[in-house]
Design a protein around this motif. Sequence first.
Motif, PDB file in Angstrom:
ATOM      1  N   LEU A 136      67.902 117.140 -27.565  1.00 18.23           N
ATOM      2  CA  LEU A 136      67.769 118.194 -28.572  1.00 18.23           C
ATOM      3  C   LEU A 136      69.090 118.415 -29.319  1.00 18.23           C
ATOM      4  N   GLY A 137      69.892 117.364 -29.364  1.00 15.57           N
ATOM      5  CA  GLY A 137      71.132 117.417 -30.135  1.00 15.57           C
ATOM      6  C   GLY A 137      72.201 118.268 -29.491  1.00 15.57           C
ATOM      7  N   GLY A 138      72.139 118.396 -28.164  1.00 17.47           N
ATOM      8  CA  GLY A 138      73.140 119.169 -27.447  1.00 17.47           C
ATOM      9  C   GLY A 138      72.974 120.667 -27.570  1.00 17.47           C
ATOM     10  N   SER A 187      65.559 126.732 -22.514  1.00 17.87           N
ATOM     11  CA  SER A 187      64.600 127.705 -21.984  1.00 17.87           C
ATOM     12  C   SER A 187      63.349 127.741 -22.856  1.00 17.87           C
ATOM     13  N   LEU A 188      63.521 127.536 -24.162  1.00 19.39           N
ATOM     14  CA  LEU A 188      62.368 127.491 -25.067  1.00 19.39           C
ATOM     15  C   LEU A 188      61.490 126.282 -24.742  1.00 19.39           C
ATOM     16  N   TRP A 189      62.129 125.146 -24.490  1.00 26.76           N
ATOM     17  CA  TRP A 189      61.364 123.943 -24.115  1.00 26.76           C
ATOM     18  C   TRP A 189      60.576 124.182 -22.829  1.00 26.76           C
ATOM     19  N   PHE A 190      61.221 124.759 -21.812  1.00 29.40           N
ATOM     20  CA  PHE A 190      60.552 124.946 -20.518  1.00 29.40           C
ATOM     21  C   PHE A 190      59.387 125.931 -20.641  1.00 29.40           C
ATOM     22  N   THR A 191      59.590 127.021 -21.368  1.00 30.76           N
ATOM     23  CA  THR A 191      58.499 127.989 -21.525  1.00 30.76           C
ATOM     24  C   THR A 191      57.374 127.415 -22.388  1.00 30.76           C
ATOM     25  N   THR A 192      57.727 126.564 -23.366  1.00 22.15           N
ATOM     26  CA  THR A 192      56.693 125.901 -24.174  1.00 22.15           C
ATOM     27  C   THR A 192      55.869 124.965 -23.298  1.00 22.15           C
ATOM     28  N   MET A 193      56.527 124.257 -22.381  1.00 27.32           N
ATOM     29  CA  MET A 193      55.825 123.375 -21.450  1.00 27.32           C
ATOM     30  C   MET A 193      54.847 124.172 -20.581  1.00 27.32           C
ATOM     31  N   LEU A 194      55.299 125.296 -20.047  1.00 21.91           N
ATOM     32  CA  LEU A 194      54.427 126.140 -19.226  1.00 21.91           C
ATOM     33  C   LEU A 194      53.276 126.710 -20.050  1.00 21.91           C
ATOM     34  N   MET A 250      57.719 119.124 -29.805  1.00 24.13           N
ATOM     35  CA  MET A 250      57.467 120.316 -30.621  1.00 24.13           C
ATOM     36  C   MET A 250      58.750 121.087 -30.898  1.00 24.13           C
ATOM     37  N   VAL A 251      59.529 121.327 -29.843  1.00 17.63           N
ATOM     38  CA  VAL A 251      60.782 122.077 -29.997  1.00 17.63           C
ATOM     39  C   VAL A 251      61.755 121.284 -30.871  1.00 17.63           C
ATOM     40  N   ALA A 252      61.780 119.976 -30.671  1.00 18.09           N
ATOM     41  CA  ALA A 252      62.651 119.115 -31.478  1.00 18.09           C
ATOM     42  C   ALA A 252      62.259 119.191 -32.957  1.00 18.09           C
ATOM     43  N   ALA A 253      60.955 119.088 -33.223  1.00 16.40           N
ATOM     44  CA  ALA A 253      60.473 119.106 -34.614  1.00 16.40           C
ATOM     45  C   ALA A 253      60.849 120.400 -35.328  1.00 16.40           C
ATOM     46  N   ASN A 254      60.809 121.514 -34.595  1.00 15.91           N
ATOM     47  CA  ASN A 254      61.180 122.803 -35.193  1.00 15.91           C
ATOM     48  C   ASN A 254      62.672 122.896 -35.489  1.00 15.91           C
ATOM     49  N   ASN A 255      63.431 121.939 -34.963  1.00 14.79           N
ATOM     50  CA  ASN A 255      64.873 121.919 -35.205  1.00 14.79           C
ATOM     51  C   ASN A 255      65.293 120.636 -35.929  1.00 14.79           C
ATOM     52  N   ASN A 256      64.295 120.079 -36.662  1.00 13.19           N
ATOM     53  CA  ASN A 256      64.538 118.894 -37.495  1.00 13.19           C
ATOM     54  C   ASN A 256      65.070 117.687 -36.729  1.00 13.19           C
TER      55      ASN A 256
END
Length: 227
Positions: free
Chosen positions: A30-32, A38-45, A70-76
């Motif tokens: 996610l580019g460091g 935490s957003l990725w983990f909660t999105t997974m859950l 999904m989280v990556a796409a929202n951060n280009n």
Amino acid sequence: MTTKPKVLFFDVNETLLDLTVMKKQVGDALGGKSDLLSLWFTTMLQYSLVVSASGQYKPFGHIGAAALQMVAANNNIVISEEEARDIVVKSMQNLPPHPEVKDALNTLKTEGFTLVALTNSNDESLKIKIENAGLTQYFDDLLSIESVGKFKPFNDVYNWASNKMNIKPEDCMLIAAHGWDVAGALWAGWRAAFVGRPGQQTFPLAPKTEINESDLQKVADILVTYK
């Protein structure tokens, strides 16, 4: 004196295994941006529950990979499905145990407790990660929700697990570091112990857990006093 549970069921990720290494690999993807972990983990859950609520089943690692995309796409940031699965699935299978875990499990095993892993990971991933963490010898059984086709905290999972071990719900105790997991177990009629790993809290609207300690050894030290 509190009565000994007949079976202790352990959540695996974060409860037994340290996710630091995996989070570092996900953070790098996610580019460091470590604030996105935490957003990725909660999105997974969240999406594991969406899948279950919709009557579908996908492996937990694949859901984690999709959440990463999904989280990556929202951060280009563009991550392919193959790349995302490679990062998430491989890292989830090679997690070290928290420092006190082996001694705590050994304490409980020596005292005659039946120990069972109960995880949202699939069968193959569960066996590999427990073996790679050097924990296989402590467990009497390894249970994956793959057999149910639903993820914790659906009631069906806890009911299936108690039936699998041929015991009543009130004779089961879940030990977990996630508020949603202990809540699900308690609402299914189980007992529960919460391991307060950093950043984890119990859910205030759920029934109270009978044990709430900062690490697994402290939980074990209480359980060995039960008769």
